[in-house]
Design an enzyme around this catalytic site. Structure first.
Site, PDB file in Angstrom:
ATOM      1  N   ASP A 433       0.871  -1.154   0.000  1.00 47.20           N
ATOM      2  CA  ASP A 433       0.000   0.000   0.000  1.00 47.20           C
ATOM      3  C   ASP A 433       0.914   1.211   0.000  1.00 47.20           C
ATOM      4  O   ASP A 433       2.100   1.107   0.315  1.00 47.20           O
ATOM      5  CB  ASP A 433      -0.855  -0.056   1.262  1.00 47.20           C
ATOM      6  CG  ASP A 433      -1.754   1.141   1.378  1.00 47.20           C
ATOM      7  OD1 ASP A 433      -2.271   1.563   0.349  1.00 47.20           O
ATOM      8  OD2 ASP A 433      -1.933   1.635   2.495  1.00 47.20           O
ATOM      9  N   THR A 435      -0.134   4.717   1.175  1.00 46.10           N
ATOM     10  CA  THR A 435      -0.351   5.607   2.301  1.00 46.10           C
ATOM     11  C   THR A 435      -0.180   4.850   3.613  1.00 46.10           C
ATOM     12  O   THR A 435      -0.786   3.814   3.815  1.00 46.10           O
ATOM     13  CB  THR A 435      -1.772   6.175   2.241  1.00 46.10           C
ATOM     14  OG1 THR A 435      -1.986   6.607   0.916  1.00 46.10           O
ATOM     15  CG2 THR A 435      -1.933   7.299   3.205  1.00 46.10           C
ATOM     16  N   GLU A 722      -7.959  15.003   7.903  1.00 41.70           N
ATOM     17  CA  GLU A 722      -8.946  15.926   8.450  1.00 41.70           C
ATOM     18  C   GLU A 722      -8.314  16.774   9.544  1.00 41.70           C
ATOM     19  O   GLU A 722      -8.476  17.989   9.588  1.00 41.70           O
ATOM     20  CB  GLU A 722     -10.123  15.144   9.036  1.00 41.70           C
ATOM     21  CG  GLU A 722     -11.123  14.701   7.993  1.00 41.70           C
ATOM     22  CD  GLU A 722     -12.481  14.423   8.608  1.00 41.70           C
ATOM     23  OE1 GLU A 722     -12.495  13.973   9.767  1.00 41.70           O
ATOM     24  OE2 GLU A 722     -13.486  14.666   7.956  1.00 41.70           O
ATOM     25  N   ARG A 833      -1.389  15.125  -1.333  1.00 40.51           N
ATOM     26  CA  ARG A 833      -2.777  14.692  -1.420  1.00 40.51           C
ATOM     27  C   ARG A 833      -3.631  15.936  -1.576  1.00 40.51           C
ATOM     28  O   ARG A 833      -3.497  16.880  -0.816  1.00 40.51           O
ATOM     29  CB  ARG A 833      -3.194  13.971  -0.150  1.00 40.51           C
ATOM     30  CG  ARG A 833      -2.506  12.664   0.040  1.00 40.51           C
ATOM     31  CD  ARG A 833      -2.599  12.253   1.477  1.00 40.51           C
ATOM     32  NE  ARG A 833      -3.902  11.705   1.818  1.00 40.51           N
ATOM     33  CZ  ARG A 833      -4.188  10.429   1.760  1.00 40.51           C
ATOM     34  NH1 ARG A 833      -3.285   9.581   1.368  1.00 40.51           N
ATOM     35  NH2 ARG A 833      -5.368   9.978   2.109  1.00 40.51           N
ATOM     36  N   ASP A 915      -4.855   5.847  -4.204  1.00 41.09           N
ATOM     37  CA  ASP A 915      -4.545   7.245  -4.464  1.00 41.09           C
ATOM     38  C   ASP A 915      -4.514   7.512  -5.955  1.00 41.09           C
ATOM     39  O   ASP A 915      -4.507   6.604  -6.760  1.00 41.09           O
ATOM     40  CB  ASP A 915      -3.171   7.565  -3.863  1.00 41.09           C
ATOM     41  CG  ASP A 915      -3.266   8.760  -2.963  1.00 41.09           C
ATOM     42  OD1 ASP A 915      -4.113   9.609  -3.260  1.00 41.09           O
ATOM     43  OD2 ASP A 915      -2.514   8.821  -1.981  1.00 41.09           O
ATOM     44  N   ASP A1053      -6.685  -2.208   2.983  1.00 40.84           N
ATOM     45  CA  ASP A1053      -5.669  -3.195   2.574  1.00 40.84           C
ATOM     46  C   ASP A1053      -5.996  -4.589   3.074  1.00 40.84           C
ATOM     47  O   ASP A1053      -5.266  -5.540   2.800  1.00 40.84           O
ATOM     48  CB  ASP A1053      -4.295  -2.794   3.110  1.00 40.84           C
ATOM     49  CG  ASP A1053      -3.933  -1.387   2.726  1.00 40.84           C
ATOM     50  OD1 ASP A1053      -4.164  -1.041   1.568  1.00 40.84           O
ATOM     51  OD2 ASP A1053      -3.448  -0.641   3.585  1.00 40.84           O
TER      52      ASP A1053
END
EC number: 7.6.2.1
Lengths: 1472, 353
Positions: A433, A435, A722, A833, A915, A1053
């Site tokens: 993966d 991220t 966030e 991002r 992504d 994942d």
């Protein structure tokens, strides 16, 4: 983002499809009142009647059928333990085989050994496993009992009050009351919370490991309740789904006595195992109890994986069975023939009990079976047990490796699967993966663009580029900050530091509580970082250095906002307004919860009130007018540490507001939410200070800014980005102060607090890829939708500029969109991002209409998801773009190094990420997954045919590179070392996206795809869904039959982790789901290097060699018995006492292989790390493959021949008796087998020596004791005094000296030849290992430099032969080609002239690097940054705004050949 | 902050040599340089041992005579043909005449050898009851099932000793006669029939059942002898210390041979004048020919042998040592060549670099 929830749902869904029955499909129409009460279908729905006085009869009728809350996770009961356990154990065919042998042995004519004794090994194995199972089960039982007897408050119908009862007494329909920090005993529908807003906070760490608090809401209609919930007055019937295992899916409705219905969902369900936090009392009705709770239904046992070696073992066992069969056949035939030579029955041919002799054929058949019993050890039963033990030891050592321990998280490696350690040494493909795996998943706000202007945040970037140690080195960091910040700030920090003596200590004390329960530990303040991690975000995440340019604009914007109430709802596109909106959106549009460090885990739900309430708005405004001249630098202070005094003095103020303040606050908030008067509730912190201390104006100025940090607000976000955005907004003094389900309070730069009514929150999901909040602006009263989401989605949802009447506005909109898109591409290019922020103002009527739809959707039982989605889509359109943010996800430490090492080890690394392509490609470059000199193919298409032709052409292209190389290799094969050619091939990278993957899977193009990928150095799959990830892993694993490893950290994942042979979870930031489903959990990606290269290699080579040795050992020993059959008339007798045979396997020769399997090191860790190539031996299964197996078999045959025949020849014709003859043979074979083991050992430690010597001595001690004491014990034959006699016989010693030497001579000879001449990597490495340290380093350097030329020339040839000009392309001279040269080379490619390409010219374009220069010149978006854009972006990016759907765009853009390659990379893009 | 110190690294693995796999270790890597001397040393040692063994084995004298009685092989063939097909065979005796040109140094052992007799046959080898043989009264009355079909006699009496091994007890007997000079009277050479079994067998493993009224016969009352036996077990020998289960011949026979061709010790010659060995002169062995072997193609031999420190005559071990020793030397030379060539190659490699 909040992917975790959705993907976890996907996972459950996937699981239910496999194992679980279909989730119940309700057919209840949406809130149809005509549905009668009779039609509740208990097979499809669950009906719950409350257990109170009124509904008791109904309750009794229904809930009797529901199971109680007592759980029983034990597999067995006392009664069923024995039969059930045995039954399970005999599922292993090895056990069945031995059972079969035992039964055979009970047939008198075949009884080789004493029948009772034959059962012994099997019985021992069964018993050991049984004890293990029993202990495990007992532990479970004790745990169950503990759980069942935990106490809880249950509502008692008769007493009409809550009574203390045990968990197991909880029934469905009971009312349960829970206090803070209690664990929820069952799945409970929340009906009451002491929180006035009807919210109950929940910690779900027990369920999913996520430590952030989740909110649960009381069912609608119950939120406005009196102080205490009265179960007696609850008369509604609850209808909901049948129990299922979807953790985040739940829906149902409540039917009130008046036939009205209220819907509820998973936001009202408290799941068993969660902990109530921050809520004094919560009460609810039990919906599911005991085993029907979602937590229990999700509780699946550990998985069992079979390693590659085990599969190999199984095939070899079949060889052994074949061998056994052959030997038995020889025995059977031999027996018949031998018996046939006698005319009459000789005295030693004993008839059966009745005096009858068996016919020859039957005798032969019996002999066949007898021989099976005799030679049973050929199938090594002890091997399985030994392997388990060895793996246990290996896991122990793995677990204890300091290098795999991460100090930051205080976690060492977790081995969750105990039986696949050796697979770590055979990995050929790694799927990673991106991220959180390659990157840290520490989201850092980097830059943003607001209405078309970019703010690059250079200071911030600089700060981030500072060495990572800053994170831990407070001193240096503070100094740095002092330098780079305005002088005022320096003063601040100076005061801070002067006071810092006592303060940090206090901090740490106060922060202690959250940490202990918190597993995600990070450091908090930059000045406290020498301490252990304290809060939820590291300083690097929290601190954002504002852009100066933007900061001044923000100030203006804040002022605008301040005055906006006087001129409401002006549809302004003015920059300042947008900036303010932008930051408001950042602050509001999220699900971040606020808590304080001073009161751990206590949510800030009411805005900090103040005495300033009395002051009028005008007064505040006046104050600001005065202040704004002076407050230039103050807004920096959000990044500054709080002044201790102020912080301390303010902190208590917040927490313990006196009663009238509280009243005021509640009145205020009540007003806002209910009367619709849209009163603004503003107050000003500075004023308090001013009034309290009578401080000067300047101090007053300082106060609001400082107070921001006062109570040390902590943000708990569901996803780190966030939080990053909220922190970023905070840096610009837009501080999120509190969040309740109904309200959000934001403190503006001026210190004023705005409380927005939160009308709706449309949560994030992976389908919409966005989230929105609907708020009512407190000043203007406008209803505003703030939307935040992936750029691809938001850009499509924007207000169409064409629809705007005003030409200027239209132009402006277009410009903003284009520029933002440009910036987005730029961000993506930098590996950031991106998120787009947009807003929309809704008028009241539209909103009310929409809101009613929404409520209906929320209440519906059927297709709730669809309806919610639909309503969301209705709202989220015609958005106005505010801007976009770029968040950096930094590479983890040591990632490029690890990737380089893994690649050198011959492991293919694929990155599968959700992504977007640009980000992924850039991360790939930065972590050296792709090299600048690589040729990169990007395939982006949806069309299957196109995809096929692209694959064909790419293949052709790639093959063209390869064939000349191969030809050259053939020509001068002897000159080029064997490893060179593969490295000489041009390196190819492949970038592919989710849509293309779909096309590949649907179009059955898997084989072509795989063929192409096999030529690729690395493959990147972007935009892939979890399902696609697992499909790719499965595809590669099954089609190429290679060993695969998946590594990831998030819930997305999970499927990939489960699909691979080895799943590795990174115990990082995104909860525990990946870890829970993984086989190994590590703390960081760089640990993979040692895990695979060292531990993997060791585990593999240890176990593999142990297994080979085991086969050898058993065959060698059993053959002794076989040879003896030739001298005992194939009668199946043995010359060794049965006990001694058992002991031989059980004690004398079992420990050394186990120690060997756990501790032996063929090459030292340092060398393994320095020379990753050594890993290839494991990949190629060099230690244990078919030739190895047969060689060791042959050796075993030879050795057993020697071990038998030398004693035979020695004792032939003497008066030797059976056991006296067997004892030297036994001794000899023991010596041989142990010495063989000694030769296999590459590293001798004291333990090795002790165990070997101990085994040898134990043989003698045990044999002597046994032979001396067993007079008549082992009737009818026993070896009484045999060993003693033999030990006094010189012939015994002479034989025992000679035979092992002869037996081991060939192996010894070959080993020493190999040791001298050995060309294999391992033996070379072993030689290097023997050297002293400095010499070793030199040698390793030599080695590596020998390998080096290959890549160098390869890169040169790659760049040169990209055009593939001819088959006889001579390898260019070995020199590094300067980057610019590659373009030229690329340009010379006759790309479009080659016939096969022309054919597809319509469909696709092979972009070569040549384009980059011209295009970057042509491109309107100038600037060298843009030139970096890869072709795919340009096509996918801006065009999106022009064409509505991807597909049509694809069609339209066929002619659009122009594309940009990287200005420094040779890149071929195949784009549609 | 003290808490942090203790909390930090709570899960940190111990930094010990064992857990970090850093135990001091020795890494033997076999290579020509190391194995070279080993091969030579081992080779020389083995050759030395082999020579010693060879000579000591050669020093052992053996005299053997096949008295199976195949036609034309002396007078025993008469007995053999006579006994053919008759059960029980008639009493018959034959003789083996031989002369010793020189002293056969003592102690001289008299063996009989049977060939093609599979005492190690599984069903034969287990057909015995050790408990009965150890004098256990209960086992005497109730022989183990392994003894079947020689567990109970036709009349249902328990057989003592039960089993096939006992039933097939070798029952030829030998006497040795010596004639110092031709014409002189043959004198019987005393054969020491005691202590031919293992001491532990005779004293521990095999025991007679407890005497009843001081009589062994009564102790065995209620049992039947094995079907092939002509006399009951308590009459195997007149010597009370050599009869019943502890009859030495019986004990020797009960120790089943490992291989189909085996010897069993019959007697030792060590008494009186013969303690130094058998002096030169003429001898004959009088053989009571009872045991039928021709039915299964077996052979019966009688052997006089003396023993050395390493036991009986066994040229194999010495030869084996010599062969292996030379092999080691040979390999040592191969290694030497390898070593020298490798050194050269290594130098070349270094030159290349």
């Amino acid at each position: 983002m909040t992917l975790s929830l959705d993907f976890s749902w996907l996972r459950w869904k996937w699981r239910t499809q496999n194992g679980f029955s279909q989730s119940p499909s309700e057919s209840t129409p949406l809130l149809s009142p005509e549905m009668g009460q009779q039609s509740y279908n208990p097979t499809e729905q669950r009906v719950v009647y409350p257990n109170n006085g009124m509904c008791h009869q109904d309750w009794k009728k229904v809930s009797r059928r529901y199971p109680g809350n007592s759980i029983c996770t034990t597999k067995y009961t006392l009664l069923t333990f024995l039969p059930q356990n045995l039954f399970e154990q005999f599922h292993r065919w090895a056990n069945l085989y031995f059972l079969f042998l035992v039964i055979l042995n009970w047939i008198p004519s075949m009884e080789v050994f004493h029948r009772e004794i034959t059962m012994l090994p099997l019985a021992i194995v069964l018993f050991i496993i049984m004890v293990k199972d029993g202990i495990e089960d007992f532990k479970r039982y004790r745990f169950d009992r503990e759980m069942n007897s935990a106490s809880i408050q249950i509502y008692e119908r008769i007493e009409q009050s809550y009574m203390q009862k045990r968990w197991q007494d909880v029934r469905v329909g009971d009312f349960v009351q829970m206090r803070c920090n209690e664990i929820v005993p069952a799945d409970i529908l929340l009906l009451f919370s002491s929180d006035p807003s009807g919210v109950c906070h929940l910690e779900t760490a027990n369920l999913d490991g996520e430590t952030n608090l989740k909110q649960r809401r009381v069912v609608k209609g119950f939120s406005q309740q009196e102080l205490q919930f009265q179960p007696e007055y609850f008369h509604s019937t609850i209808i909901c789904e049948r129990p299922n295992n979807h953790l985040s899916k739940f829906k149902g409705y409540m039917e009130h006595p008046d036939q009205t219905r209220t819907g509820f969902g998973s936001e009202s369900l408290l799941l068993r195992g969660c902990t109530i936090r921050n809520t004094e009392v919560a009460a609810g009705i039990v919906i599911y109890a005991g085993h029907e709770t979602k937590a229990m239904l999700n509780n699946s046992g550990p998985r069992y994986k079979r390693s590659k070696i085990e599969r190999r073992i199984n095939t070899d066992i079949f060889f052994c069975i074949g061998l056994l069969f052959l030997m038995c056949l020889i025995g059977a035939v031999g027996h018949s023939v031998w018996n046939g030579t006698f005319q009459e029955h000789p005295p030693f041919d004993v008839p059966d009990a009745d005096g009858n002799f068996l016919p020859l054929a039957l005798g032969g058949f019996y002999m066949f079976l007898t021989m099976i019993i005799l030679l049973q050890v050929l199938i090594p039963i002890s091997l399985y047990v030994s392997i388990e033990l060895v793996k246990l030891g290996q896991v122990y050592l793995l677990h204890n490796d300091l290098d795999l321990y991460d100090e930051e998280t205080d976690l060492s490696i977790q081995c969750r699967a105990l039986n696949i350690t050796e697979d770590l040494g055979q990995i050929q493909y790694i799927f990673s993966d991106k991220t959180g795996t390659l990157t840290e998943n520490k989201m850092v706000f980097r830059r943003c663009t607001i209405v078309g202007s970019e703010y690059c945040h250079q200071e911030n970037a600089k700060r981030l580029e500072m060495p990572k140690e800053l994170d831990s080195d407070g001193e240096e960091w503070t100094q740095y900050q002092c330098l780079s910040f305005p002088p005022r700030w320096a003063q601040n920090s100076a005061t801070m530091r002067s006071q810092g003596g006592a303060q940090p200590l206090k901090r740490s004390q106060s922060a202690r509580v959250p940490i202990q329960s918190h597993f995600r530990q990070r450091s908090v303040g930059r000045w406290e970082t020498s301490q252990p991690p304290v809060a939820f975000s590291s300083s690097i995440e929290k601190d954002v250095t504002p852009d100066k340019n933007l900061l001044s604009k923000v100030r203006d914007a804040a002022l605008w906002l301040e005055t906006s109430d006087t001129r409401p709802a002006k549809p302004s596109h003015s920059t300042t307004a947008s900036i303010a909106d932008f930051f408001l959106a950042l602050t509001i549009c999220n699900s971040v919860m606020v808590s304080t460090t001073t009161e751990p885990r206590k949510r800030v739900t009411t805005p900090p009130s103040s005495k300033a309430l009395g002051t009028s708005l005008e007064k505040i405004q006046q104050l600001f007018q005065r202040l704004k001249l002076l407050s230039l630098s103050q807004s920096f202070s959000s990044t500054a540490p709080s002044d201790t005094d102020l912080g301390e003095s303010l902190g208590p103020n917040m927490a313990t507001t006196d009663s009238d303040e509280k009243d005021d606050a509640s009145v205020c908030s009540g007003d806002c939410s209910t009367d619709g008067g849209y009163r603004s509730s503003t107050w000003e912190q500075g004023d308090i200070l001013g009034s309290e201390s009578g401080a000067s104006l300047e101090e007053g100025l300082e106060a609001p800014a400082l107070s921001l940090d006062g109570p040390e607000l902590c943000y708990e976000a569901e996803s780190p980005d966030e939080a990053a955005l909220v922190h970023a907004a905070r840096a610009y003094s837009f501080t999120l102060v509190s969040r309740t389900p109904e309200q959000v309070t934001v403190r503006l730069p001026q210190g004023m607090c705005l409380t927005f009514d939160l009308l709706f929150t449309l949560g994030f999901d992976s389908v919409r890829k966005r989230m929105s909040v609907v708020v009512r602006h407190p000043l203007t009263g406008e209803i505003i939708v703030y939307t935040k989401g992936a750029d691809s989605v938001i850009m499509d949802l924007l207000e169409d500029p064409a629809c705007v009447s005003d030409i200027d506005v239209e132009k402006k909109l277009r410009r903003i969109q284009a520029r933002t898109q440009k910036h987005l591409d730029l961000y993506a290019r930098d590996g950031l991002r991106t998120l787009c922020i947009a807003k929309k103002v809704v008028n009241e009527e539209d909103f009310q209409r929409w809101a009613s739809f929404r409520r209906e959707a929320e209440a519906s039982l059927d297709n709730r998801e669809e309806l919610l989605m639909e309503t969301a889509q209705h709202l989220e359109n015609h958005l106005t773009l505010l801007g976009a943010t770029g968040i950096e996800d930094r590479l983890q430490e040591g990632v490029p190094d690890t990737i380089a090492a893994l690649r050198e080890a011959g492991i293919q690394l694929w990155v599968l990420t959700g992504d977007k392509q640009e980000t992924a490609v850039n991360i790939a470059y930065s972590c050296k997954l792709l090299d600048q000199t690589d040729t990169v193919y990007s395939i982006n298409t949806e069309n299957q045919e196109t995809c096929e032709s692209i694959l064909n052409c790419a293949l052709e292209d790639v093959k063209r590179f390869h064939e000349p190389q191969e030809a050259a290799r053939k020509l001068c094969g002897c000159l080029i070392p064997s490893k060179m050619p593969s490295a000489m091939a041009p390196k190819v990278g492949l970038v592919i996206d989710g849509k293309t993957l779909n096309a590949i899977f649907q179009g059955k193009l898997e084989n072509k795809f795989l063929e192409l990928t096999q030529h690729c150095r690395s493959v990147l799959c972007c935009r892939s869904t979890p399902l696609q990830k697992s499909m790719i892993v499965k595809l590669v694993r099954d089609k190429l039959s290679v060993m695969t490893l998946s590594i990831g950290d998030g819930a997305n994942d999970v499927s990939m982790i489960q699909a691979a042979d080895i799943g590795i979870g990174i115990s990082g930031q995104e909860g525990m789901q990946a870890v829970m489903s993984s086989d190994f959990a590590i703390a960081r990606f760089s640990h993979l290097k040692k895990l695979l290269l060292v531990h993997g290699h060791w585990c593999y080579s240890r176990l593999a060699r142990m297994v080979v040795y085991y086969f050898y050992k058993n065959v060698c020993y059993v053959n002794l018995l076989f040879w003896y059959q030739f001298f005992c008339g194939f009668s199946g007798s043995t010359m060794i006492d049965y006990w001694q045979m058992i002991f031989f396997n059980l004690f004398f020769t079992s420990l050394p292989p186990i120690i060997f399997g756990i501790l032996d090191k063929d090459v030292s860790a340092e060398t393994l790390l320095a020379l990753p190539e050594l890993y290839k031996s494991g990949q190629n299964s060099e230690c244990y493959n078919l030739p190895m197996f047969w060689i060791s078999m042959a050796d075993a045959f030879y050795q057993s021949l020697i071990c038998f025949f030398i004693p035979y020849l020695t004792y032939r014709g003497s008066d030797i008796d059976v056991f006296t003859f067997g004892t030297p043979i036994n001794t000899i074979s023991l010596t041989t087998i142990l010495l063989h083991q000694a030769m296999e050992m590459k590293t001798w430690t004291v333990l090795h020596g002790l165990v070997l010597l101990g085994s040898f001595l134990m043989y003698f001690v045990v044999s002597l004791i046994y032979n001396a004491t067993c007079v008549t014990c082992n009737s009818p034959t026993n070896p009484y005094w045999v060993m003693e006699r033999q030990l006094s016989d010189p012939t015994f010693y002479l034989t025992c000296l000679l035979t092992p030497v002869v037996a081991l001579l060939p192996r010894y000879f070959l080993l020493s030849l190999q040791g001298t001449y050995g060309k294999s990597l391992i033996s070379k490495a072993q030689k290097i290992d023997k050297l002293p340290t400095d010499k070793r380093n030199l040698e390793i350097q030599n080695w590596r430099s020998k390998q080096r030329p290959a890549p160098a020339s390869a890169s040169a040839s790659a760049s040169a032969s990209v055009p593939a000009s001819g088959p006889a392309h001579a390898p260019p001279p070995c020199h590094i080609v300067p980057p610019t040269r590659q373009q030229d080379l690329g340009t010379s490619t006759p790309k479009n002239s080659s016939p096969p390409r022309k054919k597809h010219a319509e469909d696709w374009v092979l972009q070569s690097p040549r384009c980059s220069r011209e295009l970057s010149r042509d491109d309107p978006c100038s600037g060298d940054t843009l030139a970096k854009l890869s072709s795919g972006e340009c096509l996918l990016g801006p065009n999106r705004t022009m064409a509505p759907t991807a597909y049509t765009r694809g069609q339209k853009d066929v002619s659009r050949h122009s594309s940009k390659g990287s200005h420094r990379r040779s890149q071929s893009s195949l784009t549609i | 902050m003290t808490w942090s110190v203790s909390a930090r690294g709570a899960h940190q693995p111990d930094n010990t040599a064992f857990t970090q796999q850093r135990l001091p270790a020795w890494q033997p890597l076999l290579s020509a340089g190391i194995t070279l001397p080993l091969f030579f040393c081992a080779g020389l040692a083995f050759i030395g041992l082999g020579l010693g063994l060879f000579y000591s084995s050669n020093g052992i004298k053996e005299l053997e005579y096949d008295y199976t009685g195949n036609p034309g092989t002396g007078n025993c063939s008469l007995c053999a043909t006579e006994g053919q097909g008759r059960s029980p065979p008639p009493n018959c005796s034959c003789a083996w005449h031989f002369s010793l040109p020189e002293l056969l140094p003592g102690p001289v052992y008299l063996y009989y050898e049977l060939s093609n007799f599979y005492q190690n046959n599984r069903r034969y080898g287990v057909s015995r009851d050790d408990a009965q043989l150890s004098g256990l009264a209960s086992a005497l009355r109730h022989p183990a099932n392994e003894c079947a079909p020689y567990q109970l006699s036709a009349t249902g009496l328990p057989i003592a000793p039960c089993g096939a091994i006992a039933n097939s007890l070798f029952n030829d007997s030998f006497t040795l006669w010596y004639q110092r000079r031709p014409g002189e009277r043959y004198v019987e050479v005393p054969l020491d029939r005691t202590a031919i079994a293992w001491w532990t067998d005779y004293h521990v493993k095999f025991r007679n059942p407890p005497l009843v009224n001081g009589s062994l016969k009564l102790a065995f009352s209620g049992t039947a002898p094995p079907p092939n036996w002509h006399r009951p077990v308590y009459e195997l020998s007149p010597d009370p210390n050599n009869t019943g289960f502890i009859n030495q011949d019986f004990v020797v026979w009960m120790r089943t041979a490992a291989l189909p061709t085996f010897r069993k010790l019959y007697a030792r010659i060590r008494q009186g004048n013969y303690s130094a060995g058998l002096p030169r002169g003429a001898y004959f062995v009088n053989i009571t020919y009872n045991y039928p072997v021709r039915a299964f193609g077996g052979h019966k031999l009688i052997i006089f042998s003396n023993i050395s420190w390493m036991g009986g005559k066994n040229p194999f071990l010495g030869i084996a040592y010599l062969v292996v020793g030379s092999l080691c030397i040979l390999m040592g030379f191969v290694m030497l060549v390898v070593y020298i060539r490798y050194q050269d190659q290594d130098d070349d490699d270094n030159d290349d670099e």
